[in-house]
Design an enzyme around this catalytic site. Structure first.
Site, PDB file in Angstrom:
ATOM      1  N   THR A  92       0.799  -1.091   0.007  1.00 43.41           N
ATOM      2  CA  THR A  92       0.229  -0.027  -0.201  1.00 43.41           C
ATOM      3  C   THR A  92       0.823   1.163   0.266  1.00 43.41           C
ATOM      4  O   THR A  92       1.884   1.477   0.758  1.00 43.41           O
ATOM      5  CB  THR A  92      -1.064  -0.049   1.285  1.00 43.41           C
ATOM      6  OG1 THR A  92      -1.669  -1.368   1.031  1.00 43.41           O
ATOM      7  CG2 THR A  92      -1.902   1.295   1.132  1.00 43.41           C
ATOM      8  N   THR A 103      -6.285   1.576  -2.407  1.00 45.32           N
ATOM      9  CA  THR A 103      -6.634   0.197  -2.874  1.00 45.32           C
ATOM     10  C   THR A 103      -6.382   0.090  -4.345  1.00 45.32           C
ATOM     11  O   THR A 103      -6.362  -0.954  -4.588  1.00 45.32           O
ATOM     12  CB  THR A 103      -8.174   0.219  -2.694  1.00 45.32           C
ATOM     13  OG1 THR A 103      -8.595   0.694  -1.387  1.00 45.32           O
ATOM     14  CG2 THR A 103      -9.005  -0.924  -3.116  1.00 45.32           C
ATOM     15  N   GLU A 122      -4.343 -15.196   2.029  1.00 45.16           N
ATOM     16  CA  GLU A 122      -4.497 -14.170   2.922  1.00 45.16           C
ATOM     17  C   GLU A 122      -6.034 -13.721   3.321  1.00 45.16           C
ATOM     18  O   GLU A 122      -6.240 -13.984   4.442  1.00 45.16           O
ATOM     19  CB  GLU A 122      -3.892 -12.900   2.242  1.00 45.16           C
ATOM     20  CG  GLU A 122      -3.898 -11.837   3.178  1.00 45.16           C
ATOM     21  CD  GLU A 122      -3.096 -10.579   2.515  1.00 45.16           C
ATOM     22  OE1 GLU A 122      -3.551 -10.341   1.492  1.00 45.16           O
ATOM     23  OE2 GLU A 122      -2.242  -9.906   3.186  1.00 45.16           O
TER      24      GLU A 122
HETATM   25  C1  LIG Z   1      -3.830  -1.326  10.552  1.00 44.91           C
HETATM   26  C2  LIG Z   1      -3.548  -1.527   9.041  1.00 44.91           C
HETATM   27  C3  LIG Z   1      -2.359  -2.386   8.727  1.00 44.91           C
HETATM   28  C4  LIG Z   1      -2.009  -2.756   7.484  1.00 44.91           C
HETATM   29  N1  LIG Z   1      -1.303  -3.457   6.811  1.00 44.91           N
HETATM   30  C5  LIG Z   1      -0.763  -3.418   5.777  1.00 44.91           C
HETATM   31  C6  LIG Z   1       0.371  -4.144   5.247  1.00 44.91           C
HETATM   32  O1  LIG Z   1       0.951  -4.765   6.327  1.00 44.91           O
HETATM   33  N2  LIG Z   1       0.777  -3.979   4.104  1.00 44.91           N
HETATM   34  C7  LIG Z   1       0.299  -3.208   3.057  1.00 44.91           C
HETATM   35  O2  LIG Z   1       0.502  -3.366   2.113  1.00 44.91           O
HETATM   36  N3  LIG Z   1      -0.936  -2.718   3.552  1.00 44.91           N
HETATM   37  C8  LIG Z   1      -1.499  -2.831   4.716  1.00 44.91           C
HETATM   38  N4  LIG Z   1      -2.685  -2.171   5.221  1.00 44.91           N
HETATM   39  C9  LIG Z   1      -3.355  -1.052   4.037  1.00 44.91           C
HETATM   40  C10 LIG Z   1      -4.695  -1.677   3.875  1.00 44.91           C
HETATM   41  O3  LIG Z   1      -4.728  -2.754   3.074  1.00 44.91           O
HETATM   42  C11 LIG Z   1      -5.279  -0.569   2.999  1.00 44.91           C
HETATM   43  O4  LIG Z   1      -5.569   0.495   4.001  1.00 44.91           O
HETATM   44  C12 LIG Z   1      -6.438  -0.750   2.176  1.00 44.91           C
HETATM   45  O5  LIG Z   1      -5.941  -1.497   1.284  1.00 44.91           O
HETATM   46  C13 LIG Z   1      -7.328   0.511   1.826  1.00 44.91           C
HETATM   47  O6  LIG Z   1      -6.600   1.616   1.398  1.00 44.91           O
HETATM   48  P1  LIG Z   1      -6.488   2.982   1.987  1.00 44.91           P
HETATM   49  O7  LIG Z   1      -6.487   3.069   3.420  1.00 44.91           O
HETATM   50  O8  LIG Z   1      -5.668   3.903   1.174  1.00 44.91           O
HETATM   51  O9  LIG Z   1      -8.195   3.191   1.295  1.00 44.91           O
HETATM   52  P2  LIG Z   1      -8.731   3.853   0.072  1.00 44.91           P
HETATM   53  O10 LIG Z   1      -8.563   3.096  -1.161  1.00 44.91           O
HETATM   54  O11 LIG Z   1      -8.338   5.320   0.125  1.00 44.91           O
HETATM   55  O12 LIG Z   1     -10.333   3.774   0.244  1.00 44.91           O
HETATM   56  C14 LIG Z   1     -11.119   4.386   1.296  1.00 44.91           C
HETATM   57  C15 LIG Z   1     -12.351   3.853   1.365  1.00 44.91           C
HETATM   58  O13 LIG Z   1     -13.051   4.250   0.061  1.00 44.91           O
HETATM   59  C16 LIG Z   1     -13.508   2.730  -0.382  1.00 44.91           C
HETATM   60  N5  LIG Z   1     -13.367   2.765  -1.850  1.00 44.91           N
HETATM   61  C17 LIG Z   1     -12.315   3.127  -2.438  1.00 44.91           C
HETATM   62  N6  LIG Z   1     -12.454   3.095  -4.066  1.00 44.91           N
HETATM   63  C18 LIG Z   1     -13.614   2.291  -4.211  1.00 44.91           C
HETATM   64  C19 LIG Z   1     -14.588   1.931  -4.987  1.00 44.91           C
HETATM   65  N7  LIG Z   1     -13.973   1.846  -6.408  1.00 44.91           N
HETATM   66  N8  LIG Z   1     -15.633   1.300  -5.078  1.00 44.91           N
HETATM   67  C20 LIG Z   1     -16.308   1.394  -3.625  1.00 44.91           C
HETATM   68  N9  LIG Z   1     -15.434   1.922  -2.538  1.00 44.91           N
HETATM   69  C21 LIG Z   1     -14.173   2.178  -2.844  1.00 44.91           C
HETATM   70  C22 LIG Z   1     -12.671   1.771   0.318  1.00 44.91           C
HETATM   71  O14 LIG Z   1     -13.666   0.647   0.238  1.00 44.91           O
HETATM   72  C23 LIG Z   1     -12.705   2.303   1.507  1.00 44.91           C
HETATM   73  O15 LIG Z   1     -13.818   2.373   2.477  1.00 44.91           O
HETATM   74  C24 LIG Z   1      -2.981  -1.745   6.300  1.00 44.91           C
HETATM   75  C25 LIG Z   1      -4.129  -0.904   6.941  1.00 44.91           C
HETATM   76  C26 LIG Z   1      -4.156  -0.780   8.220  1.00 44.91           C
HETATM   77  C27 LIG Z   1      -5.283   0.260   8.745  1.00 44.91           C
END
Ligand SMILES: Cc1cc2nc3c(=O)[nH]c(=O)nc-3n(C[C@H](O)[C@H](O)[C@H](O)COP(=O)(O)OP(=O)(O)OC[C@H]3O[C@@H](n4cnc5c(N)ncnc54)[C@H](O)[C@@H]3O)c2cc1C
Length: 386
Positions: free
Chosen positions: A124, A130, A244
């Site tokens: 990420t 995402t 996973e």
């Molecule tokens: C405590 C914690 C540990 C983590 N550990 C890891 C790790 O070890 N390695 C790693 O790589 N990542 C890790 N992550 C990252 C995690 O996988 C991401 O937070 C997640 O993929 C979402 O990315 P974002 O937070 O940028 O959300 P965003 O992509 O900004 O999304 C925000 C919201 O919008 C929604 N959204 C976005 N696009 C769409 C769409 N097209 N349609 C509908 N809804 C949408 C999402 O569902 C979400 O609810 C971790 C996150 C947390 C909080």
């Protein structure tokens, strides 16, 4: 009971026994101090549970994914927080399928012995979120090395891992036909990289997850640390994702079972208006509903794991397992908190901690919306929405 169920039963008993040596005040203290549960991770490693998926020829137990799922479920069911160590199992999907024989021989025996930890997965990025194919971290080949520049966020356990699987772009997005092409996976030796292009900054969160942001500035990674073929990394990462999702699902089932057990015990023991609160249908029905949701989700986790272990396609089942289990654990957590009334908020009951911890699994490693997008597009054949 089949031979396989019997094995899982024995594994569950052994893991539960180990977890019982880490009482709830251990988890309360590590949570309060946001301290990594090193003692717990070391005990699990010594007992061989964290290397259960590593084939025997590399020093592991060579167990199927169903066994890994049972281990993680038991950890969560004991009230512990297995997030401290689960990545060593998640990453195996990518490592076992795509690392070269030389890489496996170099790393797996040491991981199995507990001499090396592979607990970090750097995918990420702040600007991509995402949309993984939009990541900007770039690796440029210079002779026998790649020079990497970029930034990752939410790289959990980075401070407590010797190795990290890192996803980076090796061909600029404008130069590939599909945006998922041109990404590559690398094994990064974290200890060697620290201070030489790698900076780790912890992020304090609502749970004890040892998560961090990492900054990569002209980090040199030996070319031999490239996993598989250059440019195919997205597929390699995807290959690990079904495993996973199944394992996260199993963790959620463990959480849900803990919540249901705690809610039931409290509803039986707490007396208000001269009778146990659990005698009221308004209290017992939500617990019964949470129990049913948990058992239904557990069947999907089991089914997905069985398909995975049989080498059959399991994308829909893995996604559904993760989502249904995460929803069941959240439902059970909410019910457990409600059943405890005000005491649900008191640290000493552990409900508020588990409530916070289990909420993560609707966001990470994939948010619920994106699982729904997957089912809508790939199973129901509705138009792609993102
Ligand atoms: C405590 C914690 C540990 C983590 N550990 C890891 C790790 O070890 N390695 C790693 O790589 N990542 C890790 N992550 C990252 C995690 O996988 C991401 O937070 C997640 O993929 C979402 O990315 P974002 O937070 O940028 O959300 P965003 O992509 O900004 O999304 C925000 C919201 O919008 C929604 N959204 C976005 N696009 C769409 C769409 N097209 N349609 C509908 N809804 C949408 C999402 O569902 C979400 O609810 C971790 C996150 C947390 C909080």
């Amino acid at each position: 009971m089949s031979a396989r169920d019997h094995d899982l039963h024995e594994i569950r008993e052994a893991v539960a026994k180990l977890c019982a040596t880490f009482p709830m005040d251990y988890w309360r203290a590590t949570d309060r101090e946001r301290r990594y549960p090193t003692e717990f991770v070391t005990a699990l490693t010594r007992a061989g549970w964290l290397s259960c998926l590593i084939p025997e020829e590399y020093g592991g137990a060579g167990l199927p994914l169903a066994a890994a799922a049972a281990i993680l479920e038991e950890i969560q069911k004991s009230g512990a927080n297995g997030a401290a160590c689960h990545a060593q199992m998640y990453t195996m999907g990518t490592v076992l399928r795509h690392c070269s024989e030389a890489q496996k021989r170099k790393y797996l025996p040491k991981i199995a012995k507990g001499e090396l930890r592979l607990q970090a997965f750097g995918i990420t990025e702040p600007s991509a979120g995402t949309d993984t194919s939009s990541i900007r971290t770039a690796a440029v080949r210079k002779g026998e090395r790649y020079v990497v520049n970029g930034q990752k966020v939410w790289t959990s356990r980075a401070e407590h891992s010797d190795l990290m699987l890192l996803l980076a772009r090796t061909t600029p997005r404008e130069e590939v036909q599909k945006k998922t092409e041109g990404l590559s996976v690398f094994i990064v030796d974290m200890k060697a990289a620290l201070g030489k292009g790698l900076t780790i900054r912890p992020i304090r969160t609502m749970i004890n997850h040892a998560t961090t942001e990492i900054f990569i500035d002209n980090l040199e990674v030996p070319a031999e640390n490239l996993v598989g073929e250059e440019g195919k990394g997205f597929r390699y990462v995807l290959d690990g994702m079904n495993a996973e999702r199944i394992l996260i699902g199993a963790e959620c089932i463990g959480d849900a079972r803990w919540f249901v057990a705690r809610a039931t015990a409290y509803a039986n023991e707490r007396k208000v208006f001269g009778r146990p609160i659990g005698q009221n249908q308004g209290v017992q029905f939500p617990i019964a509903r949470a129990y049913m949701a948990t058992e239904a989700a557990a069947l999907m986790v089991e089914r997905a794991a069985a398909l995975y272990d049989a080498g059959k396609p399991c994308g829909p089942e893995s996604n559904m397992a993760k989502q249904l289990a995460a929803e069941a654990s959240w439902q059970a957590g909410d019910t457990c908190l409600q059943t405890h009334g005000g005491f649900g908020f008191a640290e000493e009951y552990d409900v508020e901690r588990k409530f916070r911890e289990t909420r993560l699994y609707q966001i990470a490693p994939i948010s619920t919306n994106l699982v729904l997008c997957y089912i809508a597009e790939h199973v129901l054949h509705l138009p792609r929405s993102y």
